[in-house]
Design an enzyme around this catalytic site. Structure first.
Site, PDB file in Angstrom:
ATOM      1  CB  SER A   1      -0.849   0.009   1.279  1.00  0.00           C
ATOM      2  OG  SER A   1      -1.556   1.220   1.410  1.00  0.00           O
TER       3      SER A   1
ATOM      4  CE1 TYR B   1      -4.423  -2.021   5.264  1.00  0.00           C
ATOM      5  CE2 TYR B   1      -3.474   0.123   4.730  1.00  0.00           C
ATOM      6  CZ  TYR B   1      -4.062  -1.070   4.330  1.00  0.00           C
ATOM      7  OH  TYR B   1      -4.268  -1.313   2.983  1.00  0.00           O
TER       8      TYR B   1
END
Ligand SMILES: NC(=O)c1ccc[n+]([C@@H]2O[C@H](COP(=O)([O-])OP(=O)(O)OC[C@H]3O[C@@H](n4cnc5c(N)ncnc54)[C@H](O)[C@@H]3O)[C@@H](O)[C@H]2O)c1
Length: 259
Positions: free
Chosen positions: A142, A155
């Site tokens: 990501s 995350y």
């Protein structure tokens, strides 16, 4: 002749969103697909889309947390299709927390799917790819694996882990014919942003609707002003799968978010 004719690809988290988009892009280039996700029923939609491309497709139930199931499932895929050429470790979860309120269980859940799950799948893929001395491993990280984002400490930690793991593993297997790269999406309007517990809601100002927040996030976070699509991610996956001398990279498809 398509770019990936006769190739065998596995995509985890293929039921929807980015995983579905990547699976479809690989199929459009002629790859046969093994689709894996937490339940078989959820894979039906992707299966139909892939079948329409005229390639071979099978579905597999896996929880990327389950070490034994992963090992047996990847062995089964290799036996059903004859090999695994391309493996996309895409399954992931988001968790939105203020760090001071986050529990150890919240932290562990995110790390176990996003980081440990990528490790376990890559290990099972290597068991197939090392003997054949070829293969492409694509770990979906990501932009949050390159920069911090609000309410996403756990995350981000999991995605930084994926980028580091990708880099180290690429080095470890560099002389084996296997490439390992990370694909780093920026903002895609899947459940992670648009779901009931998604980021658009979490980042909304007081009184702002989810739709309005989503529009605002795109304009303010992205220099290009528009979100990316699952197809954008599929294009990069095809590039990795057809580029034998690209390895150890973490390439963003992020509309300039990371600039
Ligand atoms: N949407 C974005 O903007 C964005 C941005 C950057 C990175 N990503 C990453 O892209 C990947 C796909 O995300 P998405 O946006 O399509 O999300 P999504 O929630 O739509 O899809 C995630 C998929 O992973 C599957 N999954 C979750 N836990 C699993 C488990 N334990 N075992 C097997 N499968 C499991 C889900 O069933 C689902 O099909 C994730 O790794 C995510 O972190 C997404």
């Amino acid at each position: 002749m398509k770019k990936l004719d006769q190739k065998i690809a596995v995509v985890t988290g293929a039921s929807r969103g980015i995983g579905q988009g990547i699976a479809l892009s690989l199929a459009k280039e002629g790859a046969n697909l093994a689709l894996a996700d937490i339940s078989l029923e959820t894979l039906e939609e992707t299966k139909k889309l892939i079948e329409a491309e005229g390639v071979k497709v099978s579905t597999y139930e896996i929880d990327v947390n389950d070490e034994n199931k992963i090992s047996t499932t990847f062995k089964k895929i290799a036996s059903d299709f004859g090999t695994i050429d391309i493996a996309v470790n895409n399954a992931g979860v988001i968790g939105i927390h203020k760090t001071v309120e986050m529990t150890a269980a919240d932290w562990d859940k995110i790390q176990s799917v996003n980081a440990r799950g990528v490790f376990l799948c890559a290990k099972a893929e290597l068991e197939v790819m090392l003997p054949q001395k070829s293969g492409t491993i694509i770990n979906v990280a990501s932009i949050a694996g390159k920069k911090g984002m609000k309410l996403l400490a756990a995350y981000c930690a999991s995605k930084f882990a994926v980028v580091g793991f990708t880099n180290a593993l690429a080095l470890e297997v560099a002389d084996t014919g296997i490439t390992v790269n990370a694909l780093c999406p920026g903002i895609v309007g899947t459940g992670m942003w648009r779901g009931d517990d998604g980021l658009a809601k979490a980042y909304a100002n007081d009184g702002e609707s989810e739709d309005a927040s989503w529009e605002r996030q795109q304009k303010t976070l992205l220099p290009q002003g528009v979100a990316q699509t699952p197809e954008d991610m599929g294009n990069l996956a095809v590039f990795f799968a057809t580029s034998p001398h690209v390895t150890g990279q973490a390439i963003s498809v992020d509309g300039g978010f990371g600039m």
